[in-house]
Design a protein around this motif. Structure first.
Motif, PDB file in Angstrom:
ATOM      1  N   ALA A 100       0.817  -1.219   0.000  1.00  0.00           N
ATOM      2  CA  ALA A 100       0.000   0.000   0.000  1.00  0.00           C
ATOM      3  C   ALA A 100       0.848   1.264   0.000  1.00  0.00           C
ATOM      4  O   ALA A 100       0.423   2.292  -0.537  1.00  0.00           O
ATOM      5  CB  ALA A 100      -0.946   0.010   1.198  1.00  0.00           C
ATOM      6  N   GLN A 108      -5.215  -3.088  -2.432  1.00  0.00           N
ATOM      7  CA  GLN A 108      -6.637  -3.339  -2.196  1.00  0.00           C
ATOM      8  C   GLN A 108      -7.149  -4.457  -3.096  1.00  0.00           C
ATOM      9  O   GLN A 108      -7.994  -5.252  -2.691  1.00  0.00           O
ATOM     10  CB  GLN A 108      -7.436  -2.053  -2.383  1.00  0.00           C
ATOM     11  CG  GLN A 108      -7.153  -1.038  -1.281  1.00  0.00           C
ATOM     12  CD  GLN A 108      -7.808   0.292  -1.522  1.00  0.00           C
ATOM     13  OE1 GLN A 108      -8.967   0.355  -1.920  1.00  0.00           O
ATOM     14  NE2 GLN A 108      -7.082   1.370  -1.280  1.00  0.00           N
ATOM     15  N   ASP A 109      -6.621  -4.533  -4.303  1.00  0.00           N
ATOM     16  CA  ASP A 109      -6.995  -5.622  -5.205  1.00  0.00           C
ATOM     17  C   ASP A 109      -6.541  -6.966  -4.621  1.00  0.00           C
ATOM     18  O   ASP A 109      -7.297  -7.932  -4.628  1.00  0.00           O
ATOM     19  CB  ASP A 109      -6.384  -5.403  -6.585  1.00  0.00           C
ATOM     20  CG  ASP A 109      -6.757  -6.512  -7.553  1.00  0.00           C
ATOM     21  OD1 ASP A 109      -7.975  -6.763  -7.724  1.00  0.00           O
ATOM     22  OD2 ASP A 109      -5.840  -7.132  -8.122  1.00  0.00           O
ATOM     23  N   ALA A 111      -6.119  -7.629  -1.513  1.00  0.00           N
ATOM     24  CA  ALA A 111      -6.957  -7.891  -0.342  1.00  0.00           C
ATOM     25  C   ALA A 111      -8.283  -8.520  -0.746  1.00  0.00           C
ATOM     26  O   ALA A 111      -8.790  -9.421  -0.047  1.00  0.00           O
ATOM     27  CB  ALA A 111      -7.214  -6.602   0.434  1.00  0.00           C
ATOM     28  N   SER A 112      -8.827  -8.088  -1.864  1.00  0.00           N
ATOM     29  CA  SER A 112     -10.125  -8.617  -2.303  1.00  0.00           C
ATOM     30  C   SER A 112     -10.041 -10.098  -2.677  1.00  0.00           C
ATOM     31  O   SER A 112     -11.051 -10.791  -2.705  1.00  0.00           O
ATOM     32  CB  SER A 112     -10.670  -7.800  -3.475  1.00  0.00           C
ATOM     33  OG  SER A 112      -9.920  -8.043  -4.652  1.00  0.00           O
ATOM     34  N   LEU A 124      -5.544  -6.042   5.667  1.00  0.00           N
ATOM     35  CA  LEU A 124      -6.288  -4.786   5.556  1.00  0.00           C
ATOM     36  C   LEU A 124      -5.737  -3.738   6.515  1.00  0.00           C
ATOM     37  O   LEU A 124      -5.598  -2.559   6.159  1.00  0.00           O
ATOM     38  CB  LEU A 124      -7.774  -5.021   5.820  1.00  0.00           C
ATOM     39  CG  LEU A 124      -8.517  -5.799   4.733  1.00  0.00           C
ATOM     40  CD1 LEU A 124      -9.905  -6.205   5.229  1.00  0.00           C
ATOM     41  CD2 LEU A 124      -8.619  -4.993   3.451  1.00  0.00           C
ATOM     42  N   ILE A 127      -2.636  -2.429   5.037  1.00  0.00           N
ATOM     43  CA  ILE A 127      -2.920  -1.472   3.954  1.00  0.00           C
ATOM     44  C   ILE A 127      -3.173  -0.085   4.541  1.00  0.00           C
ATOM     45  O   ILE A 127      -2.625   0.911   4.060  1.00  0.00           O
ATOM     46  CB  ILE A 127      -4.134  -1.922   3.109  1.00  0.00           C
ATOM     47  CG1 ILE A 127      -3.770  -3.139   2.261  1.00  0.00           C
ATOM     48  CG2 ILE A 127      -4.625  -0.778   2.216  1.00  0.00           C
ATOM     49  CD1 ILE A 127      -4.961  -3.730   1.506  1.00  0.00           C
ATOM     50  N   PHE A 142     -10.345   4.830   3.404  1.00  0.00           N
ATOM     51  CA  PHE A 142     -10.274   3.376   3.278  1.00  0.00           C
ATOM     52  C   PHE A 142     -10.809   2.704   4.548  1.00  0.00           C
ATOM     53  O   PHE A 142     -11.642   1.803   4.479  1.00  0.00           O
ATOM     54  CB  PHE A 142      -8.818   2.959   3.004  1.00  0.00           C
ATOM     55  CG  PHE A 142      -8.592   1.479   3.036  1.00  0.00           C
ATOM     56  CD1 PHE A 142      -9.013   0.677   1.992  1.00  0.00           C
ATOM     57  CD2 PHE A 142      -7.950   0.881   4.116  1.00  0.00           C
ATOM     58  CE1 PHE A 142      -8.798  -0.699   2.019  1.00  0.00           C
ATOM     59  CE2 PHE A 142      -7.735  -0.482   4.154  1.00  0.00           C
ATOM     60  CZ  PHE A 142      -8.165  -1.273   3.106  1.00  0.00           C
TER      61      PHE A 142
END
Length: 188
Positions: A100, A108-109, A111-112, A124, A127, A142
């Motif tokens: 991050a 974030q991608d 994390a998904s 998370l 991040i 965020f």
């Protein structure tokens, strides 16, 4: 020891292996991993991976995160997911922070794609910490979009801790805007 770790990390690792278990040894091992990874992330990873489970190994793996995330984020995340417990959480948090700090959207991608659970929650939080280093307002947004609960609490505290060093008034204002509950209570 730093110069020796740069020129002959294996020799310094052998010295560390002979040290009695202690916080000082664990910190020394983490420093070796950091220095080694700057020149040879794969060699540092091979060494850290063979350390006995515990604080020294977890610290060493976490110390590799910045270089490893830059060199092979997919491999680093895959390896982290193979770990369990505190080792997994610490490495995923460090990887999230490292990714991050350089590319929040990419982090974030990633994390998904992580499965729900403690490891994803740690990622998370990492991040949020990484974003807060250079863009605390973005990190705050965020965190505000995370579901209420322990993950949001940890991420909020991470952002506030970092943000309050550069702009304590803005950090306090953001914390005061949280709805009543555990996140607000912990942040304030």
């Amino acid at each position: 020891s730093w110069q020796l770790a740069q020129s002959d990390p294996q020799a310094v690792a052998e010295v560390a292996a002979r040290m009695p278990p202690s916080q000082s040894r664990d910190l020394f091992i983490s420093n070796i991993a950091t220095t080694w990874s700057q020149n040879d992330v794969n060699g540092a990873l091979a060494w850290a991976s063979q350390l006995p489970e515990g604080n020294a190994r977890n610290g060493a793996l976490s110390s590799l995160a910045p270089e490893w995330a830059a060199a092979d984020p997919e491999g680093a995340l895959k390896y982290a997911q193979s770990l369990t417990g505190d080792g997994q959480s610490r490495l995923l948090s460090s990887l999230g922070r490292s990714l991050a700090a350089n590319d929040p959207a990419s982090a974030q991608d990633y994390a998904s794609r992580l499965p729900e659970g403690d490891g994803r929650n740690a990622f998370l939080s990492g991040i949020a910490s990484g974003m807060a280093q250079s863009a605390p307002e973005d990190a705050a947004k965020f965190v505000s979009n995370l579901p209420a609960g322990q993950t949001q609490d940890r991420a909020a505290l991470s952002v506030i801790s970092t943000w309050s060093q550069s702009d304590p008034k803005a950090a306090a204002q953001w914390a005061s805007e949280f709805p009543e509950g555990s996140t607000r209570d912990n942040a304030i």
